[in-house]
Design an enzyme around this catalytic site. Structure first.
Site, PDB file in Angstrom:
ATOM      1  N   SER A 445       0.824  -1.097   0.143  1.00 49.45           N
ATOM      2  CA  SER A 445       0.130   0.200  -0.001  1.00 49.45           C
ATOM      3  C   SER A 445       0.851   1.052   0.055  1.00 49.45           C
ATOM      4  O   SER A 445       1.660   1.403   0.846  1.00 49.45           O
ATOM      5  CB  SER A 445      -0.796   0.011   1.156  1.00 49.45           C
ATOM      6  OG  SER A 445      -1.521  -1.014   1.293  1.00 49.45           O
ATOM      7  N   ASP A 682      -8.587  -2.280   2.780  1.00 52.04           N
ATOM      8  CA  ASP A 682      -7.390  -2.380   2.112  1.00 52.04           C
ATOM      9  C   ASP A 682      -6.485  -3.335   2.830  1.00 52.04           C
ATOM     10  O   ASP A 682      -5.924  -2.858   3.782  1.00 52.04           O
ATOM     11  CB  ASP A 682      -6.434  -1.138   1.704  1.00 52.04           C
ATOM     12  CG  ASP A 682      -5.112  -1.381   1.201  1.00 52.04           C
ATOM     13  OD1 ASP A 682      -5.315  -2.276   0.427  1.00 52.04           O
ATOM     14  OD2 ASP A 682      -4.337  -0.483   1.070  1.00 52.04           O
ATOM     15  N   TRP A 684      -4.977  -7.431   3.699  1.00 60.23           N
ATOM     16  CA  TRP A 684      -4.154  -8.492   2.990  1.00 60.23           C
ATOM     17  C   TRP A 684      -3.755  -9.535   4.196  1.00 60.23           C
ATOM     18  O   TRP A 684      -3.963  -9.374   5.204  1.00 60.23           O
ATOM     19  CB  TRP A 684      -2.907  -8.049   2.640  1.00 60.23           C
ATOM     20  CG  TRP A 684      -2.200  -7.229   3.553  1.00 60.23           C
ATOM     21  CD1 TRP A 684      -1.145  -7.685   4.261  1.00 60.23           C
ATOM     22  CD2 TRP A 684      -1.880  -5.704   3.647  1.00 60.23           C
ATOM     23  NE1 TRP A 684      -0.383  -6.919   4.754  1.00 60.23           N
ATOM     24  CE2 TRP A 684      -0.902  -5.587   4.853  1.00 60.23           C
ATOM     25  CE3 TRP A 684      -2.570  -4.560   3.093  1.00 60.23           C
ATOM     26  CZ2 TRP A 684      -0.434  -4.225   5.051  1.00 60.23           C
ATOM     27  CZ3 TRP A 684      -2.266  -3.449   3.779  1.00 60.23           C
ATOM     28  CH2 TRP A 684      -1.298  -3.229   4.451  1.00 60.23           C
TER      29      TRP A 684
HETATM   30  P1  FAD Z   1       6.991 -13.995   1.110  1.00 61.33           P
HETATM   31  O1  FAD Z   1       8.399 -14.427   0.547  1.00 61.33           O
HETATM   32  O2  FAD Z   1       5.840 -13.752   0.241  1.00 61.33           O
HETATM   33  O3  FAD Z   1       6.663 -14.958   2.406  1.00 61.33           O
HETATM   34  C1  FAD Z   1       5.325 -14.989   2.814  1.00 61.33           C
HETATM   35  C2  FAD Z   1       5.215 -15.517   4.148  1.00 61.33           C
HETATM   36  O4  FAD Z   1       5.604 -16.923   4.025  1.00 61.33           O
HETATM   37  C3  FAD Z   1       6.395 -14.918   5.202  1.00 61.33           C
HETATM   38  O5  FAD Z   1       5.788 -14.748   6.389  1.00 61.33           O
HETATM   39  C4  FAD Z   1       7.436 -16.117   5.159  1.00 61.33           C
HETATM   40  O6  FAD Z   1       8.080 -15.911   6.481  1.00 61.33           O
HETATM   41  C5  FAD Z   1       6.585 -17.140   4.932  1.00 61.33           C
HETATM   42  N1  FAD Z   1       7.542 -18.227   4.369  1.00 61.33           N
HETATM   43  C6  FAD Z   1       8.732 -18.174   3.928  1.00 61.33           C
HETATM   44  N2  FAD Z   1       9.184 -19.420   3.361  1.00 61.33           N
HETATM   45  C7  FAD Z   1       8.345 -20.395   4.020  1.00 61.33           C
HETATM   46  C8  FAD Z   1       8.402 -21.775   4.114  1.00 61.33           C
HETATM   47  N3  FAD Z   1       9.035 -22.424   3.726  1.00 61.33           N
HETATM   48  N4  FAD Z   1       7.304 -22.279   4.793  1.00 61.33           N
HETATM   49  C9  FAD Z   1       6.228 -21.522   5.364  1.00 61.33           C
HETATM   50  N5  FAD Z   1       6.150 -20.381   5.337  1.00 61.33           N
HETATM   51  C10 FAD Z   1       7.156 -19.729   4.386  1.00 61.33           C
HETATM   52  N6  FAD Z   1       3.093  -5.659   3.599  1.00 61.33           N
HETATM   53  C11 FAD Z   1       3.577  -4.664   4.261  1.00 61.33           C
HETATM   54  O7  FAD Z   1       4.588  -4.837   5.087  1.00 61.33           O
HETATM   55  N7  FAD Z   1       3.238  -3.416   4.113  1.00 61.33           N
HETATM   56  C12 FAD Z   1       2.019  -3.093   3.334  1.00 61.33           C
HETATM   57  O8  FAD Z   1       1.697  -1.908   2.861  1.00 61.33           O
HETATM   58  C13 FAD Z   1       1.292  -3.875   2.418  1.00 61.33           C
HETATM   59  N8  FAD Z   1       0.357  -3.727   1.483  1.00 61.33           N
HETATM   60  C14 FAD Z   1      -0.161  -4.805   1.108  1.00 61.33           C
HETATM   61  C15 FAD Z   1      -1.196  -4.552   0.324  1.00 61.33           C
HETATM   62  C16 FAD Z   1      -1.739  -5.573  -0.609  1.00 61.33           C
HETATM   63  C17 FAD Z   1      -2.861  -5.313  -1.584  1.00 61.33           C
HETATM   64  C18 FAD Z   1      -1.255  -6.946  -0.355  1.00 61.33           C
HETATM   65  C19 FAD Z   1      -1.953  -7.911  -1.007  1.00 61.33           C
HETATM   66  C20 FAD Z   1      -0.142  -7.178   0.382  1.00 61.33           C
HETATM   67  C21 FAD Z   1       0.306  -6.116   1.202  1.00 61.33           C
HETATM   68  N9  FAD Z   1       1.287  -6.452   2.099  1.00 61.33           N
HETATM   69  C22 FAD Z   1       1.863  -5.380   2.706  1.00 61.33           C
HETATM   70  C23 FAD Z   1       1.794  -7.769   2.110  1.00 61.33           C
HETATM   71  C24 FAD Z   1       3.188  -7.803   1.162  1.00 61.33           C
HETATM   72  O9  FAD Z   1       2.383  -7.725  -0.170  1.00 61.33           O
HETATM   73  C25 FAD Z   1       4.024  -9.079   1.137  1.00 61.33           C
HETATM   74  O10 FAD Z   1       3.005 -10.295   1.372  1.00 61.33           O
HETATM   75  C26 FAD Z   1       4.882  -9.171   2.678  1.00 61.33           C
HETATM   76  O11 FAD Z   1       5.489  -8.187   2.601  1.00 61.33           O
HETATM   77  C27 FAD Z   1       5.583 -10.477   2.555  1.00 61.33           C
HETATM   78  O12 FAD Z   1       6.569 -10.522   1.463  1.00 61.33           O
HETATM   79  P2  FAD Z   1       7.862 -11.142   1.431  1.00 61.33           P
HETATM   80  O13 FAD Z   1       8.277 -11.345   0.010  1.00 61.33           O
HETATM   81  O14 FAD Z   1       8.692 -10.825   2.345  1.00 61.33           O
HETATM   82  O15 FAD Z   1       7.447 -12.635   1.894  1.00 61.33           O
END
Ligand code: FAD
Length: 684
Positions: A445, A682, A684
């Protein structure tokens, strides 16, 4: 007359829509040439494409983030293999549907259409399916020849759970189509998408054997793409080293300039410089990154409340681990040609590339493993023991949960455990590309205002690093740890050691210094068009992100002598010293907006009883009710699983007590706010 924000947004949307309409194909397609991901046939005529390619079943996906697309490919492949029915998988945006009903009579031996339908936002169709649903509702008259199945991908923590899957079934059956099997409901909210899919798929296969008299065969891997090692080297200019799309590989000077001109979308991002990044938490173990992407040199635009999609790459540690267990580490720089063996199959990859580039930039290697993957990779196991164990895990849901899911293993971790460290050198790389999900952009966001921060997009991202009891490694998220690494490098922080590290310079150093591929996704989460309208914002944790943008917008408006309405912001975090996001900034906004801005804080760990934003809302019940009476808009951002629901429940309670009405009337009032677009989420 000056355009207000809403009008401007509408105008931009219209201009964009017209632009997209007239450039269809060139905008929606990726670049041509070496990009084998071009998912476009020469025709939009379904019957022609199916006949030319001799296909007898069709899988169509409505996908926003790519998950439905991944599942649909997986399904098409298995369906084809199990029943020996040539199956095509297609993007709903790529075809016209006037002859959908005639497929069954025109294509010899045609069997079934299977839809994979994701639900986006407040029960809306994904972008690639808008035209399809429009056609179904407004033009389509008869689908009585159509036999179809449908798997919906949704999230039960959202109000409009799997709305588009349900709508696919109801609309198609209304037009006379026959549903085969039951609508599958995949639930991301409970984290059971994979198991829901497997249960639906197995049930459907049983029904198909029965109803369509289909004969089932043993599942054997049949590659749909071919990988060939090339004579080219990693230094050859045409080789993709993980560039976000083909346009970024060695563009001429003129082409390089056009890379700043967009349009930017999920097929073509802007490589945006991060000019500012900083840590927002005051903690040794938790991090939250504020990052500012400079868009001044591009045509990339946003409006306050939109989302920024960040295209991440995998960490060095995960890439090494993955290549190593497949016995590919020594060959990481070997150039490979990736060719489709089926003209209707178009991997989302640029060819030629290298093993490392594919693993680092295109595959989701660090997330949870799917049970289906384990079952199918068993055939390539390096030892009989590993094969037996993998097959068993693939068939046993409980065992899989106990040994894999609950231990947070990723693919490489699991392969290593299964084979006791012996490398899996027989797994075809084509199988890896076809079976491992694509690395998708992550959405944030936007926490800046397009009025006050025209040249920059800010995001506020909490870093995903979790140490679970009985799990021997720290589980990390891909994009947020990348942002953390950028922040540490940019600010030359040496006393924080990241759990994982990244190649920040990117392919051919193109991401240096501190650039990331991004695009903007339009959102319906918007300020009222009249700045004088009061707003109530509920944004605990990073849920505060878009509200920072809202407030900055109002500060800019006030500075321009535009009368702004009251902003009542409820923010919650653990305590006032560790994770109080933008604490100092809020003081500044208060000074600038005076009584037009009020921040109400809830610190959950400062008192014996945990205090959340919902409790604070109850304390301010009268004011919330009065502001709503004055036409206030009500906004919720952040955690969809619990907070958003609790907030709605509390608002109903507030309406009951303040308006002296029954629960059902209060519920109706809140629903009505949603209908009027005065209650926006908004989450997620
Ligand atoms: P990812 O790699 O996507 O991992 C997701 C989760 O899975 C993590 O908690 C991770 O620890 C876990 N994981 C990793 N490996 C494994 C495994 N082997 N087994 C099980 N679990 C595992 N986030 C914000 O911080 N700020 C925002 O403003 C924000 N806005 C958003 C708006 C929208 C519309 C949406 C859809 C999401 C928003 N998010 C926001 C969430 C953001 O998109 C991400 O999902 C978040 O930051 C995690 O991304 P990442 O790539 O670091 O984690």
């Amino acid at each position: 007359m000056a355009l207000d924000t809403l009008d401007l947004g509408v105008l931009i949307a219209i201009v964009l829509a017209i632009g997209i309409y007239f450039t269809k194909g060139s905008l929606w397609g990726k670049s041509d040439g070496e990009d084998v991901s071009v998912p476009r046939g020469s025709s939009r005529d379904l019957i022609e494409v199916l006949s030319t390619n001799n296909k007898k079943a069709l899988v169509l996906f409505a996908s926003q983030t790519g998950t439905a697309e991944d599942y649909s490919h997986k399904f098409a492949k298995e369906f084809q293999s199990r029943f020996s029915i040539p199956t095509m998988c297609g993007d709903l945006a790529d075809y016209d549907y006037e002859n959908l009903n005639e497929i069954f009579t025109s294509v010899d031996g045609f069997q079934l259409v299977i839809f994979f339908t994701a639900t986006y936002g407040e029960g809306e169709p994904p972008d690639n399916a808008v035209e399809f649903f429009d056609y179904l509702e407004n033009e389509c008259e008869d689908l009585s020849n159509l036999k179809f199945s449908c798997f919906g991908l949704g999230n039960s923590t959202y109000e409009f759970y799997n709305a588009m899957g349900k709508k696919t079934v109801s609309t198609l059956t209304e037009k006379g189509a026959t549903l085969v099997g039951e609508l599958g409901l995949g639930d991301d909210g409970r984290g059971t998408m994979d198991e829901d899919y497997m249960a639906w798929k197995d049930g459907l296969f049983d029904i198909l054997k029965d109803q369509l008299s289909l004969e089932e065969h043993e599942l054997v891997y049949e590659p749909q793409i071919k990988i060939e090692e090339s004579v080219l080297t990693v230094d050859s200019p045409e080789v993709s080293l993980g560039e976000p799309d083909a346009k970024y590989i060695n563009p001429s000077q003129e082409e390089a300039q056009s890379l700043n001109e967009g349009p930017f979308d999920h097929t073509h991002p802007y490589l945006a410089p991060i000019t500012v990044s900083r840590e927002l938490f005051n903690s040794d173990s938790r991090h939250c990154i504020h990052a500012e992407f400079d868009i001044s040199d591009s045509t990339l635009k946003y409006t306050t409340g939109d989302h920024l999609a960040i295209w991440p790459s995998n960490s060095n540690e995960h890439v090494f681990n993955f290549l190593d267990i497949l016995g590919l580490y020594e060959k990481k720089d070997v150039v490979i040609d990736i060719k489709s063996l089926d003209p209707t199959v178009h991997p989302h990859l640029i060819s030629p590339s290298t093993y490392e580039a594919v693993v680092r930039h295109y595959l989701e290697i660090s997330g949870p493993v799917s049970r289906q993957f384990v079952g199918s990779v068993a055939q390539f196991a390096p030892t009989e023991q590993a094969k037996a164990h993998a097959s068993k895990l693939g068939k046993d849901k409980e065992l899989f949960h106990e040994e894999v899911t609950s231990k947070f293993l990723n693919i490489a971790d699991l392969l290593r455990v299964l084979s006791d460290g012996v490398k899996w050198t027989s797994v075809p790389f084509a199988f890896i590309i076809e079976s491992v999900a694509h690395l998708q952009p992550r959405y944030y966001s936007i926490s800046s205002s397009s009025l006050s921060d025209k040249q920059a997009i800010h995001v506020t991202a909490v870093v995903e690093q979790e140490k679970y009891p009985n799990v021997d490694h720290i589980v990390t998220g891909v994009a947020t740890n990348l942002l953390l690494n950028i922040q540490l490098a940019q600010n030359k922080v040496s006393d924080v050691k990241p759990v994982v590290t990244y190649d920040l310079a990117g392919p051919r150093q193109k991401f240096a210094p501190f650039k990331l591929p991004v695009h903007v996704r339009r959102s319906t989460f918007k300020l009222p068009s009249n700045p004088a309208t009061p707003i109530i914002c509920i944004g605990p944790g990073t849920g505060v992100a878009p509200f920072r943008g809202f407030i900055r917008e109002r500060v800019a408006q006030a500075a321009n002598d535009i009368g702004v309405g009251k902003t009542l912001l409820f923010f919650g975090c653990r305590n006032s010293t560790e994770d109080f996001l933008y604490k100092d900034e809020f003081v500044d906004y208060s000074k600038k907006l005076g009584e037009k801005f009020e921040l109400v804080t809830a610190f959950s760990r400062e008192t014996a009883e945990k205090v959340y934003v919902q409790h604070k809302m109850l304390e301010r019940a009268t004011e919330i009710s009065e502001l709503l009476d004055d036409g206030a808009f009500f906004y919720v951002c952040g955690d969809a699983a619990r907070m958003a629901r609790d907030v709605q429940t509390v608002l109903v309670r507030i309406m009951m007590s303040e308006r002296k009405v029954t629960e059902s009337i209060a519920t109706g009032m809140v629903k009505n706010l949603r209908v009027l677009n005065r209650y926006q989420e908004d989450v997620w």
